[in-house]
Design a protein around this motif. Structure first.
Motif, PDB file in Angstrom:
ATOM      1  N   GLU A 196      -0.509   0.337  -1.512  1.00 25.93           N
ATOM      2  CA  GLU A 196       0.816  -0.008  -2.018  1.00 25.93           C
ATOM      3  C   GLU A 196       1.711   1.223  -2.064  1.00 25.93           C
ATOM      4  O   GLU A 196       2.915   1.139  -1.773  1.00 25.93           O
ATOM      5  N   GLN A 197       1.154   2.371  -2.419  1.00 26.57           N
ATOM      6  CA  GLN A 197       1.941   3.606  -2.425  1.00 26.57           C
ATOM      7  C   GLN A 197       2.390   3.970  -1.014  1.00 26.57           C
ATOM      8  O   GLN A 197       3.426   4.613  -0.834  1.00 26.57           O
ATOM      9  N   LEU A 198       1.613   3.561  -0.021  1.00 29.62           N
ATOM     10  CA  LEU A 198       1.995   3.770   1.369  1.00 29.62           C
ATOM     11  C   LEU A 198       3.048   2.769   1.841  1.00 29.62           C
ATOM     12  O   LEU A 198       3.561   2.888   2.956  1.00 29.62           O
ATOM     13  N   GLY A 199       3.350   1.778   1.009  1.00 31.34           N
ATOM     14  CA  GLY A 199       4.382   0.814   1.358  1.00 31.34           C
ATOM     15  C   GLY A 199       3.866  -0.575   1.682  1.00 31.34           C
ATOM     16  O   GLY A 199       4.645  -1.464   2.032  1.00 31.34           O
ATOM     17  N   TYR A 200       2.546  -0.777   1.569  1.00 29.28           N
ATOM     18  CA  TYR A 200       1.998  -2.091   1.917  1.00 29.28           C
ATOM     19  C   TYR A 200       2.340  -3.129   0.861  1.00 29.28           C
ATOM     20  O   TYR A 200       2.329  -2.864  -0.345  1.00 29.28           O
ATOM     21  N   SER A 201       2.621  -4.328   1.338  1.00 27.82           N
ATOM     22  CA  SER A 201       2.864  -5.468   0.458  1.00 27.82           C
ATOM     23  C   SER A 201       2.495  -6.739   1.203  1.00 27.82           C
ATOM     24  O   SER A 201       2.659  -6.821   2.427  1.00 27.82           O
ATOM     25  N   ARG A 202       1.996  -7.712   0.491  1.00 26.29           N
ATOM     26  CA  ARG A 202       1.690  -9.003   1.116  1.00 26.29           C
ATOM     27  C   ARG A 202       2.955  -9.726   1.562  1.00 26.29           C
ATOM     28  O   ARG A 202       2.880 -10.713   2.304  1.00 26.29           O
TER      29      ARG A 202
END
Length: 282
Positions: free
Chosen positions: A239-245
């Motif tokens: 998530e810190q890398l920008g991932y999101s569902r």
């Protein structure tokens, strides 16, 4: 000669496509898998790649730890140095950096020269070590870290600062991010990757091939350097890398492919798949 970017063999690409579709599971199984992004604009040097577990690494040979006389090794080093210098002198003359915004011109030129030297060593037996040395020099530049970040974050800046060399500059800027991550500076990768992810997610139509390749390289490199353990102990790292569902399917797929490829360098494929799934909250 071919693009210097790491391009996995057909077998690896096919496997990663299958892996990502499985890991994305029910929510994405009905969607058509996007085509694997091709290389960025043609650049004048290849990057050899193994089509097995080392797919994310430069496959250029390295010096043996033992078994060769020291003089032989020194002679090899000197021959390679001469070859790299000949390559460097045969490149198109570097134009002075212009319109470099808040950065000092001499700092941009030092970064550009380091990237050009990385290209000169491309494919030679000590290219990994030389890239590491040159990336460290960029980080030692008072503005080098920010120049590398801007090169990856802003295509317009990359074009202004590096001209026709901008594709290579972006590629080698990833090496600077790799070295920063080795030094414990995760913030550089987290910032650049999350920003690039947002840029691609907001784009309309087909994803830009060059920017997609940048994201793949950055994610794979970060996963390789940090290793599976970091993603298991830091549950929110993806998530810190920008991932999101909520990201588009094709971008979520890039995350899966790239994480698996990076983890696969240090573990087996099943463990790489398991940790990638854990990292994205699957």
């Amino acid at each position: 000669m071919r693009n210097p970017r790491t391009v996995a063999g057909a077998a690896v690409l096919a496997l990663l496509v299958a892996v990502s579709l499985v890991l994305l599971g029910r929510e994405g199984a009905h969607e058509e898998a996007p085509a694997v992004a091709g290389p960025a604009p043609s650049v004048p040097a290849p990057r050899a790649v193994s089509a097995v577990a080392t797919a994310s690494q430069d496959a250029s040979p390295t010096l043996p730890a033992t078994g060769a006389p020291q003089q032989v090794l020194q002679d090899m080093e000197e021959n390679v140095r001469v070859m790299a210098q000949e390559r460097l002198s045969s490149m198109e003359p570097a134009r002075p950096a212009e319109n470099v915004g808040r950065f000092k011109r001499e700092n941009v030129e030092q970064v550009r020269d380091a990237f050009r030297e990385m290209l000169a060593y491309q494919g030679l037996f000590n290219s990994r070590r030389e890239r590491k040395r040159l990336a460290a020099e960029v980080l030692d530049n008072p503005e080098g870290r920010d120049i590398a970040a801007q090169t990856l974050s802003d295509p317009a800046f990359a074009k202004q600062a590096f001209g026709e060399f901008q594709a290579e500059a972006r590629y080698f800027a990833v090496e600077v991010v790799r070295e920063a991550t080795r030094r414990g500076d995760d913030a550089l990768a987290l910032s650049v990757v999350s920003g690039l992810t947002s840029e691609l997610a907001a784009a309309r139509g087909e994803l830009d091939r060059g920017r997609t390749q940048d994201l793949q390289d950055l994610l794979r490199t970060f996963a390789e350097v940090k290793g599976p353990g970091a993603f298991q102990s830091r549950q929110q790292l993806a998530e810190q890398l920008g991932y999101s569902r909520n990201l588009p399917f094709e971008i979520r797929k890039i995350y899966i492919d790239s994480l698996v490829s990076g983890f696969w360098v240090t573990t087996d494929i099943e463990e790489a798949k398991r940790v990638a799934m854990l990292a994205v909250g699957g």
